[in-house]
Design a protein around this motif. Structure first.
Motif, short mmCIF file in Angstrom:
data_model
loop_
_atom_site.label_atom_id
_atom_site.label_comp_id
_atom_site.label_asym_id
_atom_site.label_seq_id
_atom_site.Cartn_x
_atom_site.Cartn_y
_atom_site.Cartn_z
N ALA A 85 0.77 -1.26 0.00
CA ALA A 85 0.15 0.07 -0.10
C ALA A 85 0.87 1.33 0.20
O ALA A 85 0.57 2.32 -0.89
CB ALA A 85 -1.11 -0.07 1.28
N GLY A 86 2.02 1.07 0.77
CA GLY A 86 2.92 2.46 0.77
C GLY A 86 3.49 2.47 -0.50
O GLY A 86 3.69 3.72 -1.09
N CYS A 87 4.07 1.61 -1.01
CA CYS A 87 4.67 1.78 -2.16
C CYS A 87 3.98 2.47 -3.43
O CYS A 87 4.31 3.24 -4.13
CB CYS A 87 5.48 0.43 -2.78
SG CYS A 87 6.97 -0.06 -1.66
N HIS A 88 2.59 1.54 -3.44
CA HIS A 88 1.76 2.10 -4.38
C HIS A 88 1.43 3.59 -4.13
O HIS A 88 1.24 4.23 -5.21
CB HIS A 88 0.58 1.34 -4.40
CG HIS A 88 -0.45 1.37 -5.51
ND1 HIS A 88 -1.86 1.97 -5.28
CD2 HIS A 88 -0.45 1.04 -6.79
CE1 HIS A 88 -2.20 2.10 -6.63
NE2 HIS A 88 -1.60 1.52 -7.35
N VAL A 90 2.90 5.94 -2.98
CA VAL A 90 4.29 6.73 -3.47
C VAL A 90 4.00 7.14 -5.10
O VAL A 90 4.40 8.04 -5.62
CB VAL A 90 5.68 6.09 -3.05
CG1 VAL A 90 6.82 7.13 -3.47
CG2 VAL A 90 5.76 6.36 -1.36
N GLU A 91 3.97 5.86 -5.60
CA GLU A 91 3.99 5.99 -6.88
C GLU A 91 2.92 6.74 -7.71
O GLU A 91 2.96 6.98 -8.98
CB GLU A 91 4.13 4.31 -7.54
CG GLU A 91 5.33 3.64 -7.22
CD GLU A 91 5.44 2.17 -7.70
OE1 GLU A 91 4.40 1.66 -7.94
OE2 GLU A 91 6.49 1.80 -8.06
N GLN A 92 1.99 6.81 -7.06
CA GLN A 92 0.89 7.52 -7.46
C GLN A 92 0.74 8.93 -7.42
O GLN A 92 -0.11 9.68 -7.81
CB GLN A 92 -0.50 6.93 -7.07
CG GLN A 92 -0.90 5.56 -7.52
CD GLN A 92 -0.96 5.50 -9.02
OE1 GLN A 92 -1.62 6.16 -9.37
NE2 GLN A 92 -0.56 4.08 -9.18
N ASP A 93 1.70 9.56 -6.65
CA ASP A 93 1.96 10.96 -6.27
C ASP A 93 3.27 11.34 -6.68
O ASP A 93 4.02 11.63 -5.91
CB ASP A 93 1.34 11.12 -4.79
CG ASP A 93 1.25 12.44 -4.67
OD1 ASP A 93 1.70 13.52 -5.55
OD2 ASP A 93 0.40 13.05 -3.53
N ARG A 321 13.05 8.22 -4.35
CA ARG A 321 11.91 9.22 -4.37
C ARG A 321 12.45 10.30 -3.47
O ARG A 321 13.18 9.80 -2.41
CB ARG A 321 10.63 9.13 -4.24
CG ARG A 321 9.97 8.14 -5.46
CD ARG A 321 10.10 8.82 -6.87
NE ARG A 321 9.33 7.99 -8.03
CZ ARG A 321 10.03 7.33 -8.69
NH1 ARG A 321 11.25 7.18 -8.67
NH2 ARG A 321 9.46 6.51 -9.81
N GLU A 322 12.19 11.53 -3.37
CA GLU A 322 12.20 12.55 -2.41
C GLU A 322 11.17 13.24 -2.14
O GLU A 322 10.18 13.86 -3.00
CB GLU A 322 13.50 13.43 -2.86
CG GLU A 322 13.93 14.38 -2.09
CD GLU A 322 15.08 15.18 -2.33
OE1 GLU A 322 16.27 14.59 -2.68
OE2 GLU A 322 15.18 16.33 -2.47
N THR A 323 10.71 13.60 -1.15
CA THR A 323 9.29 14.43 -0.41
C THR A 323 9.71 15.92 -0.95
O THR A 323 10.74 16.29 -0.79
CB THR A 323 9.16 14.39 0.74
OG1 THR A 323 10.33 14.42 1.67
CG2 THR A 323 8.71 12.75 1.25
N THR A 324 8.75 16.32 -1.56
CA THR A 324 8.66 18.01 -1.87
C THR A 324 8.25 18.60 -0.59
O THR A 324 8.25 20.04 -0.92
CB THR A 324 8.10 18.25 -3.24
OG1 THR A 324 6.60 17.59 -2.76
CG2 THR A 324 8.58 17.54 -4.45
N SER A 375 5.06 1.42 -11.16
CA SER A 375 3.80 1.66 -11.55
C SER A 375 3.50 3.32 -11.80
O SER A 375 4.28 3.94 -11.00
CB SER A 375 2.35 0.96 -10.75
OG SER A 375 2.34 1.79 -9.54
N GLY A 376 2.53 3.54 -12.37
CA GLY A 376 2.33 5.05 -12.66
C GLY A 376 3.23 5.56 -13.92
O GLY A 376 3.88 4.57 -14.57
N VAL A 377 3.56 6.78 -13.93
CA VAL A 377 4.28 7.21 -15.24
C VAL A 377 5.49 6.70 -15.61
O VAL A 377 6.01 6.70 -16.45
CB VAL A 377 4.38 8.87 -15.21
CG1 VAL A 377 2.99 9.49 -15.01
CG2 VAL A 377 5.28 9.34 -13.92
N HIS A 378 6.17 6.47 -14.48
CA HIS A 378 7.80 5.77 -14.46
C HIS A 378 7.58 4.21 -14.71
O HIS A 378 8.32 3.51 -14.64
CB HIS A 378 8.68 6.11 -13.48
CG HIS A 378 8.99 7.39 -13.43
ND1 HIS A 378 9.84 8.24 -14.30
CD2 HIS A 378 8.41 8.52 -12.54
CE1 HIS A 378 9.81 9.47 -13.93
NE2 HIS A 378 8.93 9.58 -12.99
N LEU A 379 6.34 3.67 -15.09
CA LEU A 379 6.37 2.24 -15.15
C LEU A 379 7.24 1.79 -16.33
O LEU A 379 7.55 2.52 -17.40
CB LEU A 379 4.94 1.83 -15.65
CG LEU A 379 4.77 0.56 -16.21
CD1 LEU A 379 4.63 -0.61 -15.12
CD2 LEU A 379 3.28 0.25 -17.14
#
Lengths: 431, 107
Positions: A85-88, A90-93, A321-324, A375-379
């Motif tokens: 759930a956490g990985c998913h 992150v990938e969606q945002d 990834r890095e939080t903005t 998953s997401g745009v970097h799939l």
């Protein structure tokens, strides 16, 4: 809190080579999780042994998922996210969890920022031109026959080496993956060995957080060789377009520097993973004879075998990834500017998503989405290419050519890595 | 607000109120609607957001592009003349209400 240099080759932090020894020494003490609220607002997993991660990460992933699926791991200077759930999430945002991470050695290594370190819309401008090359129709109709020819060539070499000496990684998976990539990119007359050398030099550079000058020297030499080739190829493909990736990029209107950065990204990331999937599949099937028997009688099951193998032993274990901005992920408050490690290999063993048998290889398991390709745009842009070139062609052809193909238990196999993980040698034999 | 209604294979329906500019895929994934995976984030690279659009809304939809057409052929569930990729349908002034059926499988 700030993040330190991103450490990773290709998808992120160090492949746990180079800096691993140091990290391992630093983490020898086996302290249990600090009750984090005292020091910080989030769980801390300072018990994670980075050397152990590289030899077998799955027990560590299981403990992280059970105790704190979003946890600060000081040895890695990152929050590791280890549940599905956490990985998913992150990938969606990509607005909160940016791919444009600080201090990216990837950008230093290949001399420019590739699409994997950009967010949309910049990412999309780089990626869209090659999507048509990599959709299933082009992969099947244009590239399928090329992949078959390459498999044929190296199966002959494996036959010459014979069932007492053959190493499936060295003699088949590696050269097939390299030649497939050369063809799909359209690199023309470069050799399998040269592209493997480039790929390894780029990956080492991307992981060179300790600034080892020898690694930079090899990386820079490879960058220069690849750039020199592209200086010829880009104008060539503008005059003579074909179905290759370099041609698609060369004719996209993107600046040549973007094209070169993304070609070098593809060379870094498009070889080890398909190579690892050849050996992963054969290793998994060899160790599950009752399931291989099903696959051999019903060729439609090759797709399920590939999909289950890539879930079960994912070649890309983690990417950064890095939080903005400050955010809350799975109930854990994460500060702005924090490094995040998206541990998809762990998400792919999450019992909460795949059930109690998540850790087992089972080609008949109910179909559920997994994150082996992200998953997401970097799939992964090459996911259809991988499913086809490895799952439908390279591995089935190997079994057809060598009845009884299996792991040779008389000789030793070896695995390595967690950021990238795969077999570094796989002795095989056959009837 | 505009609405999207997703119908599961067992007949249960879920209606979301959404902002203009969102796609049927994005709204479903953000709100945890079962049966829409949206693996590729909306690039028409995966065919895991396949839906069947109710015929009364067909007129309001954009044409199927070549990319979408190719990917619909790769959908796990049967393609029909009502098949679309949810990532290619955007809620806007022309389309403020839509009802879709979710197929039995996307993988």
């Amino acid at each position: 809190m700030t993040t330190q240099d991103a450490q990773c080759p290709f998808h992120g932090n160090s492949e746990t080579r180079g800096d691993d020894a140091d990290s391992a020494r630093a983490s020898q003490h086996q302290v249990h999780t600090i009750p984090s609220q005292e020091a910080a607002d989030y769980p801390v997993a300072d018990w994670v042994d980075v050397a152990a991660l590289a030899s077998d990460p799955y027990p560590i992933y299981a403990r992280l998922r059970a105790e704190s699926p979003v946890a600060w791991v000081p040895q890695l200077n990152k929050f590791l996210v280890t549940n599905y759930a956490g990985c998913h999430a992150v990938e969606q945002d990509q607005e909160i969890f940016s791919a444009n991470v600080s201090g990216a050695t990837m950008t230093r290594a290949i001399g420019a920022q590739p699409m994997l370190r950009k967010d949309d819309p910049e990412h999309s401008a780089d990626r869209a031109p090659v999507n048509p090359v990599l959709r299933p129709k082009s992969i099947k109709e244009v590239w399928g026959p090329v992949f078959e020819g390459n498999a044929e060539t190296y199966l002959e070499k494996v036959a010459e080496i014979g069932p007492h000496e053959a190493d499936l990684n060295r003699d088949y998976a590696a050269p097939v993956a390299s030649q497939n990539l050369i063809d799909l990119l359209g690199l023309k007359d470069v050799s399998v060995e040269q592209v493997r050398r480039w790929s390894h030099a780029f990956i080492a550079g991307m992981g060179n957080v300790l600034d080892d000058p020898a690694i930079w020297e090899r990386c820079d030499a490879s960058t220069e060789e690849a750039d020199r080739l592209l200086e010829e190829l880009i104008p060539y493909y503008r005059q003579n377009p074909d179905a290759s990736m370099v041609s698609a990029w060369a004719n996209s209107g993107l600046p040549a520097s973007n094209v070169a950065a993304n070609v070098k990204l593809t060379i870094s990331g498009g070889m080890n993973e398909p190579q690892h999937m050849v050996t992963n599949m054969v290793w998994a099937l060899s160790n599950h004879p009752e399931q291989s028997a099903l696959v051999f009688t019903d060729p439609l099951l090759w797709a399920a075998a590939f999909d289950e193998a890539v879930r079960w032993q994912s070649p890309i274990g983690m990417y950064p990834r890095e939080t903005t901005r400050e955010t809350i992920l799975e109930g854990v408050r994460i500060p702005a500017g924090a490094g995040i490690g998206v541990v998809v290999a762990s998400a792919n063993h999450d019992e909460a998503h795949f059930g109690d048998s998540a850790a087992d290889f089972d080609i008949n398991r109910p179909k559920r989405p997994h994150l082996a390709f992200g998953s997401g745009v970097h799939l992964c842009a090459g996911h259809w290419a991988a499913k086809t070139s490895i799952g439908q062609i390279a591995v089935p052809m190997a079994y057809k050519r060598f009845p009884g193909l299996r792991v040779d238990k008389q000789r030793n196999e070896s695995w390595d890595g967690w950021v990238f993980r795969g077999l570094t040698s796989l002795p095989v034999t056959w009837n | 607000m505009p609405t999207i209604t997703y119908t599961q294979p067992n007949g249960t329906q879920q209606t979301l109120e959404v902002a203009e500019g969102t796609t049927l895929m994005r709204a479903a994934v953000s709100n945890g609607v079962d049966g829409i995976v949206g693996e590729c984030g909306g690039q028409a690279m995966c065919a895991t957001c396949h839906v069947y659009v109710r015929p009364e809304y067909a007129q309001a939809l954009p044409e199927i592009s070549d990319d979408e057409d190719e990917m619909l052929d790769c959908a796990a569930a049967e393609r029909t003349d009502r098949s679309r990729l949810a990532c290619q349908i955007k809620i806007d002034a022309e389309l403020t209400e839509i009802v879709v059926d979710i197929p039995a499988g996307q993988l």
